[in-house]
Design a protein around this motif. Structure first.
Motif, short mmCIF file in Angstrom:
data_model
loop_
_atom_site.label_atom_id
_atom_site.label_comp_id
_atom_site.label_asym_id
_atom_site.label_seq_id
_atom_site.Cartn_x
_atom_site.Cartn_y
_atom_site.Cartn_z
N SER A 160 51.21 -8.89 -6.80
CA SER A 160 50.10 -8.78 -5.86
C SER A 160 49.79 -7.34 -5.48
N ALA A 161 50.82 -6.55 -5.21
CA ALA A 161 50.61 -5.16 -4.81
C ALA A 161 49.94 -4.36 -5.92
N ILE A 162 50.36 -4.59 -7.16
CA ILE A 162 49.74 -3.88 -8.28
C ILE A 162 48.31 -4.35 -8.48
N TRP A 163 48.07 -5.67 -8.40
CA TRP A 163 46.72 -6.23 -8.54
C TRP A 163 45.76 -5.59 -7.54
N LYS A 164 46.23 -5.44 -6.30
CA LYS A 164 45.37 -4.91 -5.22
C LYS A 164 45.20 -3.40 -5.26
N SER A 165 46.02 -2.70 -6.03
CA SER A 165 45.96 -1.24 -6.05
C SER A 165 44.65 -0.75 -6.68
N GLU A 166 44.24 0.44 -6.27
CA GLU A 166 43.01 1.02 -6.80
C GLU A 166 43.08 1.25 -8.30
N SER A 167 44.25 1.52 -8.82
CA SER A 167 44.39 1.82 -10.25
C SER A 167 44.45 0.55 -11.12
N SER A 168 44.42 -0.64 -10.51
CA SER A 168 44.55 -1.88 -11.28
C SER A 168 43.38 -2.13 -12.22
N THR A 169 42.27 -1.43 -12.02
CA THR A 169 41.12 -1.61 -12.91
C THR A 169 40.87 -0.38 -13.79
N ASP A 170 41.81 0.57 -13.79
CA ASP A 170 41.72 1.71 -14.69
C ASP A 170 42.08 1.23 -16.09
N TRP A 171 41.33 1.68 -17.07
CA TRP A 171 41.60 1.17 -18.41
C TRP A 171 41.88 2.23 -19.45
N ASN A 172 41.40 3.41 -19.31
CA ASN A 172 41.72 4.51 -20.23
C ASN A 172 41.71 4.10 -21.71
N GLY A 173 40.69 3.38 -22.13
CA GLY A 173 40.55 2.99 -23.52
C GLY A 173 41.32 1.74 -23.92
N GLY A 174 42.13 1.21 -23.03
CA GLY A 174 42.87 -0.02 -23.32
C GLY A 174 42.36 -1.14 -22.44
N ILE A 175 43.27 -1.97 -21.96
CA ILE A 175 42.87 -3.02 -21.03
C ILE A 175 43.54 -2.75 -19.68
N THR A 176 42.96 -3.27 -18.62
CA THR A 176 43.46 -2.99 -17.28
C THR A 176 44.69 -3.84 -16.96
N VAL A 177 45.38 -3.43 -15.91
CA VAL A 177 46.53 -4.19 -15.43
C VAL A 177 46.08 -5.59 -15.00
N ARG A 178 44.93 -5.68 -14.34
CA ARG A 178 44.42 -6.99 -13.93
C ARG A 178 44.18 -7.89 -15.14
N GLU A 179 43.64 -7.33 -16.18
CA GLU A 179 43.39 -8.12 -17.39
C GLU A 179 44.71 -8.59 -18.00
N LYS A 180 45.73 -7.76 -17.92
CA LYS A 180 47.04 -8.13 -18.46
C LYS A 180 47.71 -9.24 -17.64
N MET A 181 47.38 -9.34 -16.35
CA MET A 181 47.98 -10.34 -15.45
C MET A 181 47.17 -11.64 -15.38
N LEU A 182 46.06 -11.71 -16.04
CA LEU A 182 45.12 -12.82 -15.86
C LEU A 182 45.73 -14.20 -16.08
N LYS A 183 46.53 -14.36 -17.11
CA LYS A 183 47.12 -15.68 -17.38
C LYS A 183 47.99 -16.14 -16.21
N GLU A 184 48.78 -15.27 -15.66
CA GLU A 184 49.62 -15.62 -14.50
C GLU A 184 48.75 -16.02 -13.31
N VAL A 185 47.66 -15.29 -13.08
CA VAL A 185 46.76 -15.61 -11.97
C VAL A 185 46.18 -17.00 -12.16
N ILE A 186 45.69 -17.28 -13.35
CA ILE A 186 45.06 -18.58 -13.65
C ILE A 186 46.06 -19.72 -13.55
N GLU A 187 47.25 -19.54 -14.08
CA GLU A 187 48.22 -20.63 -14.15
C GLU A 187 49.09 -20.78 -12.91
N LYS A 188 49.37 -19.68 -12.18
CA LYS A 188 50.34 -19.76 -11.09
C LYS A 188 49.79 -19.42 -9.72
N ILE A 189 48.80 -18.56 -9.64
CA ILE A 189 48.29 -18.12 -8.34
C ILE A 189 47.19 -19.04 -7.83
#
Length: 163
Positions: free
Chosen positions: A68-97
């Motif tokens: 949760s703390a990482i999801w809410k952080s300002e840097s959670s949507t930084d992508w620098n040419g890759g995918i964001t931390v939020r995008e990496k956590m999406l399955k857990e959010v959908i299935e568990k949160i």
């Protein structure tokens, strides 16, 4: 698609002309009109099915455990040419949160919903920016998590949308 439509309309015109002259229609005209009718009937059906059948989550949605703390952080949507931390956590959010949780529980875990005019016609309850589009043809859009809450105030459904 445009070629099929053009072929179908030309065939329809040829079929009407043949009928007006009391001639038998050509195989070309019959095939063309059949393609046109198939296109007209199947296209809306395909779009309807595509909208309501759940799709697989985008690539990389299962590479990070939800925090949760990482999801809410300002840097959670930084992508620098890759995918964001939020995008990496999406399955857990959908299935568990989300499942079985109240609106308050969801907002406690994910933070406050964004106030944005995006997707206003969908009448969603909560919206979260995930990052840049991942699995699109051109990847020029953004990915969003849209969440609907039921009448009792609990999670109802979600959708991953691109703007």
């Amino acid at each position: 698609m445009l070629i099929i439509l053009l072929f179908g309309f030309i065939s329809l015109i040829r079929l009407v002309i043949a009928k007006g002259r009391n001639n038998l229609p050509s195989k070309f005209s019959i095939v063309g009109v059949s393609l046109l009718l198939s296109f007209i009937i199947l296209t809306p059906l395909i779009f309807a099915v595509h909208r309501y059948i759940p799709r697989a989550l985008p690539t990389g949605s299962d590479t990070k455990i939800f925090d949760s703390a990482i999801w809410k952080s300002e840097s959670s949507t930084d992508w620098n040419g890759g995918i964001t931390v939020r995008e990496k956590m999406l399955k857990e959010v959908i299935e568990k949160i989300l499942p079985g949780k109240s609106r308050q529980d969801i907002e406690n875990a994910l933070g406050p919903s964004l106030e944005t005019p995006y997707f206003s016609s969908l009448d969603k309850d909560l919206i979260y920016y995930l990052g840049p589009e991942r699995d699109g043809l051109f990847n020029i859009d953004s990915e969003w998590l849209l969440i609907w809450i039921d009448e009792e105030g609990n999670f109802k459904r979600y959708m991953i949308a691109n703007d």
